[in-house]
Every structure is written in C-alpha cells, then in structure tokens.
Design an enzyme around this catalytic site. Structure first.
Site, mmCIF file in Angstrom:
data_model
loop_
_atom_site.group_PDB
_atom_site.id
_atom_site.type_symbol
_atom_site.label_atom_id
_atom_site.label_comp_id
_atom_site.label_asym_id
_atom_site.label_seq_id
_atom_site.Cartn_x
_atom_site.Cartn_y
_atom_site.Cartn_z
ATOM 1 N N TYR A 1 0.987 7.520 15.809
ATOM 2 C CA TYR A 1 0.013 6.515 15.366
ATOM 3 C C TYR A 1 -1.397 7.096 15.392
ATOM 4 C CZ TYR A 1 -2.807 2.264 15.167
ATOM 5 O OH TYR A 1 -3.733 1.318 14.821
ATOM 6 N N VAL B 1 0.809 -1.217 0.000
ATOM 7 C CA VAL B 1 0.000 0.000 0.000
ATOM 8 C C VAL B 1 0.841 1.265 0.000
ATOM 9 C CG1 VAL B 1 -1.905 -1.190 1.156
ATOM 10 C CG2 VAL B 1 -0.263 0.133 2.526
ATOM 11 N N GLY C 1 -10.532 -0.271 20.195
ATOM 12 C CA GLY C 1 -9.343 -0.182 21.037
ATOM 13 C C GLY C 1 -8.345 -1.253 20.628
ATOM 14 N N ASN D 1 -7.293 -2.496 5.537
ATOM 15 C CA ASN D 1 -6.907 -3.004 6.851
ATOM 16 C C ASN D 1 -5.420 -2.842 7.150
ATOM 17 O OD1 ASN D 1 -6.936 -5.005 9.257
ATOM 18 N ND2 ASN D 1 -5.581 -5.993 7.764
#
Length: 234
Positions: free
Chosen positions: A142, A58, A173, A80
């Site tokens: 992140y 990706v 989470g 994903n």
C-alpha cells in the site's frame, strides 16, 4: 491558486467515505457542478441538484474514456478512489499487489491523462491526489503505491503548471472511514481532510499535510533513514 466558486469538479470514489466528504465540501464552497464518480453510480446519494452521478472504474481504460467524454467541462479533479490490501512486497500475493497498484497508482495517472486536456482547455484548474503519510513511511505494498503516486504528482505538477493546472498532493494518516475501520490509533475526521485539502487548492499550495502523523513523518524525511526505521539501527 484555484478558486472553487463556480467550478465544475469530478471526484473519484465519491459514493462513500472521503469521496462523499469531498463532494459535500465542494458544494459548500460554491461548486457549480460535481460529478460524483463511482463504479456503481446508483450508490451515490444525491441530495443536491448540482451532483451528477457518473460511472467510472479507475482500473478500466474504456470506463475512464467514457467518463472524460461525458464530463468535458471539468476544471477540478479529485483523485480519491483507492483500496488497501497491503501485501508484503517479498512474499505477498502478487495478484493483490497488482490490483492495488492498478487502483492507487495507475488509476490516478490514467484519470489525470484523460482529464488534463479538458481542464487546460477550460482555462486551467486543479488536480487533487490523495497520497498518505505512508507515501513516506513504508510498510508494504500500500505504501509503495502511495509513494509512486507522490512521485507522479511531483512530475505532473511540473508538467502541467504551464497549462494553468495546479496539482495538490494530500498526505494524511489514518482517516475515520470504512477503509481504516480495523486500524488502531487516532483517525483524522474526513471533514478535516477535505477542508485542509481544498484550502490548499484555494491557497495555491502544492501539498496539504493533514494531521499530526503526517506532519511528524515529513519532519524527519531529511534525516538518516534510520530515523524513520529504528529497527535498522545496529
């Protein structure tokens, strides 16, 4: 609302963890074909003739282009693939931060750009983007990548809706996969994540808020920022 029976899907990062769970659940729900995309397609475990391993990095524009050419029949895309290096935005390693953004943000954006025309041309479908509870709760690079992806999902959702493409953002989470192996606390089972994500697709929803952590964080987003960051309280 996007029914999954008979659909052709593509899952990025499909060789393990959450990606492999998406592949399995899509097959369970009657997908006609699932492209299991990974940088090393030979690492994809094929236990069903409907699974087609596909090379896809990706972060590589040529790889994305080749994958789109090889899979023109896709109607459901699951973005994903992701990494977690989580550097400080003030003092962290900029090379690692760039790598994280290239994978977690630009990756889904570029893959969406490559496959959206085919999805629209095939009569419409759905795009699933893996966000995080950290889309809303910032702890470093992140969470910045996931917040950016959340915003991109909102923008593409509006833009692609007239073409019959549903965009679903999944907030969760810690998930019980290799990526969160060193994290403390409760971890949501991958099966629960993919079940609730694909339930949202089938129901025509815009988001799947999976697990208590993500639900709790979203519940205070309307409050003063110090409700999320008590360390800012004077």
């Amino acid at each position: 609302m996007t029914a999954l029976t008979g659909r052709v899907a593509l899952v990025t990062g499909a060789n393990r963890g959450l990606g492999a769970a998406f592949v399995a659940e899509l097959l369970e729900r009657g997908a006609a074909k699932v492209y299991a995309a990974a940088r090393r397609p030979e690492t994809v475990a094929v236990t069903d003739p409907r699974v087609v391993p596909l090379e896809l990095d990706v972060t590589d524009a040529d790889s994305i282009r080749r994958a789109a050419e090889a899979a023109p029949d896709v109607t459901v895309l699951v973005n994903n693939a992701g990494i977690g290096v989580n550097q400080s935005l003030v003092t962290g390693d900029l090379e690692q931060i760039h790598r994280e953004f290239d994978t977690n943000f630009w990756g889904p954006v570029f893959v969406t750009r490559a496959f959206a025309p085919a999805i629209a041309g095939n009569g419409g479908g759905a795009i699933v983007n893996m966000h995080s509870a950290l889309s809303w709760y910032a702890i470093g690079s992140y969470s910045a990548t996931k917040a950016a992806l959340w915003s991109a999902s909102n923008s593409t959702r509006v833009e692609l809706a007239p073409q019959g493409i549903q965009v679903v953002g999944v907030h969760v989470g810690y998930v019980d996969t290799e990526m969160a192996a060193n994290a403390d606390g409760y971890k949501v089972p991958p099966a629960q994540v993919v079940t609730e994500a694909l339930d949202a697709v089938a129901a025509g929803d815009a988001e799947a808020i999976v697990g208590e952590t993500a639900q709790r964080v979203k519940s205070v987003l309307h409050e003063d920022v110090r409700a999320l960051y008590p360390q800012l309280a004077k």
